[in-house]
Design a protein around this motif. Structure first.
Motif, mmCIF file in Angstrom:
data_model
loop_
_atom_site.group_PDB
_atom_site.id
_atom_site.type_symbol
_atom_site.label_atom_id
_atom_site.label_comp_id
_atom_site.label_asym_id
_atom_site.label_seq_id
_atom_site.Cartn_x
_atom_site.Cartn_y
_atom_site.Cartn_z
ATOM 1 N N ASN A 173 1.018 -1.063 -0.094
ATOM 2 C CA ASN A 173 0.022 0.056 -0.112
ATOM 3 C C ASN A 173 1.035 1.322 0.145
ATOM 4 O OD1 ASN A 173 -3.061 -0.646 0.156
ATOM 5 N ND2 ASN A 173 -2.040 -1.947 1.680
ATOM 6 N N GLN A 174 1.989 1.167 0.024
ATOM 7 C CA GLN A 174 3.207 2.142 -0.099
ATOM 8 C C GLN A 174 3.415 2.409 -1.333
ATOM 9 O OE1 GLN A 174 3.678 -0.129 2.780
ATOM 10 N NE2 GLN A 174 2.107 1.509 3.581
ATOM 11 N N GLY A 201 11.744 -5.805 -1.442
ATOM 12 C CA GLY A 201 11.298 -4.108 -1.291
ATOM 13 C C GLY A 201 9.972 -4.024 -0.991
ATOM 14 N N VAL A 202 9.086 -5.300 -0.881
ATOM 15 C CA VAL A 202 7.770 -5.105 -0.766
ATOM 16 C C VAL A 202 7.571 -5.216 0.521
ATOM 17 C CG1 VAL A 202 5.366 -6.077 -1.498
ATOM 18 C CG2 VAL A 202 7.187 -6.274 -2.932
ATOM 19 N N ASP A 253 1.895 -4.936 4.890
ATOM 20 C CA ASP A 253 0.805 -4.153 4.421
ATOM 21 C C ASP A 253 0.735 -4.472 2.949
ATOM 22 O OD1 ASP A 253 -1.212 -2.207 4.484
ATOM 23 O OD2 ASP A 253 0.272 -0.498 4.238
ATOM 24 N N LEU A 254 0.106 -5.407 2.542
ATOM 25 C CA LEU A 254 0.185 -5.933 1.181
ATOM 26 C C LEU A 254 -1.024 -5.501 0.685
ATOM 27 C CD1 LEU A 254 1.734 -7.492 -0.816
ATOM 28 C CD2 LEU A 254 0.540 -9.596 -0.121
#
Length: 500
Positions: free
Chosen positions: A411-412, A460-461, A465-466
């Motif tokens: 979500n970023q 990096g993910v 907060d997927l």
């Protein structure tokens, strides 16, 4: 109960050995040390005993390893023979297992006789006369596969705990058997839940027999695998399960077939002796057979099911998040239901459950599976897992593997895309000849294959907060295609399995 027992010396009786394929002539290459270790005999001596139960005239053959220092030293494998075979037909496999410290009994049975009576008499005799513990596995070949799963309840009740491993080699599913045993012609393997801890199904690409007397491919071993899982029993209420599809193997995958023997021995070592090193050939899908191709399906016991399509909804996934399609992607949820004979995309899809059918024709086509707020934190999971199969035609190029990208995005706005082909080959479907006594017909078969991707590869993910998992069909040279996809899941390293 009267028993007539014939005890034979520690040297096994002289039995002719049938060579099923030419695998013994293969020159094994470097890297196949586990394969050689699994197919070679171990160091245990063993006794061979034939017996007959006078009350029902059933016979059996027991191979018991020697050298145990206390009663209950050795695990036991119960073998159910194929139609047209006898309890004497599996001596090469029994000898192999006994040399590895695994006892076995190959039993005679009658299809018309209730399993509770049959198995209780056999097991009473075996445990009263041999040095076995209650770590039990079951192996059924062909029709013996159908009989084996129907006996599982009674074996579990006898030993007082779930069966450690149920291995079905080219199993048939004949509903008349289920009707005789359980009074229900539609009795299904879903009833194995809570009776077994681990399932292994083995099937060969040259198998012409397991559609059972002329019925279509939906009666193949894929049926057993599909019916034991979350689709019918609820999350976290199912055993671990694996499906091994061996290219070039025939219906004779039990007995002295080395490739099947390697997987059978690995599965038994993993589950009877807790030898976690062999899990890499199932869960991690590392290559075990040196010169043969194998497709693996795997289902973990501890997992988060993102989408299995059993809600029959192509816009909402199992977690309650949205499924979104972009740039005109063609899709539908499909199901074959044996009881209503509702048709699926095509008659040669062998699976027994709903799945998502996707057809793309542009490099901009993609599908996303969104995570609702309460499920966005997936940090405690280790792998992304899903099953997928190519369809015949539909833009797929004949005899060419298919490829696409899998993307995770948080979500970023951080994301990473990885190619499917980095984790295995998605093959074009196969064609085999199916025999029905006097007839021989060409059958198309597009079975699913599991792909398992470590979540750490999506560096990096933010896994706490997927936002979504996406399938993107923009791979050069693969801008058109058609697939069936199912069982999108996040899975753990099971505590009982130590991965390398």
């Amino acid at each position: 109960m009267g028993i007539l027992m014939l005890t034979i010396s520690c040297q096994p009786p002289e039995v002719s050995e049938q060579i099923i394929d030419s695998s013994n002539k293969i020159e094994y290459k470097a890297g196949s040390s586990d394969y050689n270790r699994l197919i070679q005999k171990g160091n245990h001596k063993y006794t061979v005993s034939d017996y007959k139960i006078k009350s029902n005239k059933h016979s059996g053959r027991v191979l018991c390893p020697s050298g145990g220092i206390m009663r209950g030293s050795f695990p036991l494998v119960i073998i159910f023979h194929a139609y047209g075979k006898t309890y004497k037909s599996y001596l090469p496999l029994q000898e192999h297992l006994a040399s590895k410290g695994i006892g076995s009994v190959s039993i005679e049975y009658l299809v018309d006789e209730h399993p509770n009576k049959t198995i209780s008499e056999h097991l009473n005799y075996i445990y009263n006369n041999f040095n076995f513990n209650k770590n039990v596995a079951i192996l059924g070949h062909s029709m013996g596969g159908a009989v084996a799963y129907l006996h599982t309840k009674y074996i579990k009740d006898f030993i007082g705990k779930p069966v450690k491993s149920l291995i079905l080699a080219a199993p048939a599913h004949e509903y008349s058997i289920a009707g005789k045993y359980e009074g229900n012609a539609h009795s299904t393997p879903k009833n194995l839940v809570n009776k077994i801890e681990n399932l292994l199904v083995i099937y060969g690409s040259l198998d012409v027999d397991t559609a059972v007397w002329g019925e279509n491919p939906r009666n193949t071993p894929y049926f057993f695998y599909d019916m034991v899982g979350t689709e019918y029993n609820g999350a976290n209420n199912f055993p671990k399960k694996d499906f091994v599809f061996i290219y070039g193997a025939s219906h004779k995958v039990a007995g002295n077939h080395n490739h099947a023997k390697a997987y059978i021995t690995a599965h038994l070592n993993m589950n009877l002796f807790n030898q976690g090193r062999y899990s890499k050939y199932f869960k991690r899908q590392q290559k075990l057979l040196p010169n043969y191709e194998v497709d693996i399906q795997h289902g973990g016991k501890i997992k988060k099911v993102v989408a299995n399509f059993e809600n029959n909804n192509k816009t909402k996934n199992t977690l309650g998040g949205a499924i979104t399609y972009h740039n005109g992607l063609n899709q539908k949820v499909s199901l074959h239901d044996r009881r209503t004979e509702q048709e699926i995309l095509h008659s040669y899809f062998p699976h027994y459950q709903r799945y998502l059918g996707i057809k793309w024709s542009k490099s901009t086509h993609r599908v996303r599976f969104h995570f609702p707020n309460q499920h966005k934190n997936v940090k405690n999971y280790d792998y992304l897992s899903f099953r997928v199969a190519q369809n015949f035609g539909g833009g797929n190029i004949e005899n060419q593997s298919q490829d696409f990208y899998i993307r995770l995005k948080d979500n970023q706005g951080n994301y990473k895309s990885l190619r499917l082909s980095n984790y295995g080959v998605l093959p074009y479907p196969i064609e085999i000849f199916k025999e029905n006594f006097q007839e021989r017909a060409l059958v198309k078969l597009n079975g699913m294959k599991t792909f398992i991707m470590p979540l750490n590869d999506f560096s990096g993910v933010n896994l706490r907060d997927l936002d979504y998992i996406s399938f993107r069909f923009s791979r050069d040279g693969h801008e058109r295609g058609s697939i069936a996809i199912d069982n999108i899941e996040l899975i753990h390293k099971e505590a009982s399995v130590i991965l390398p």
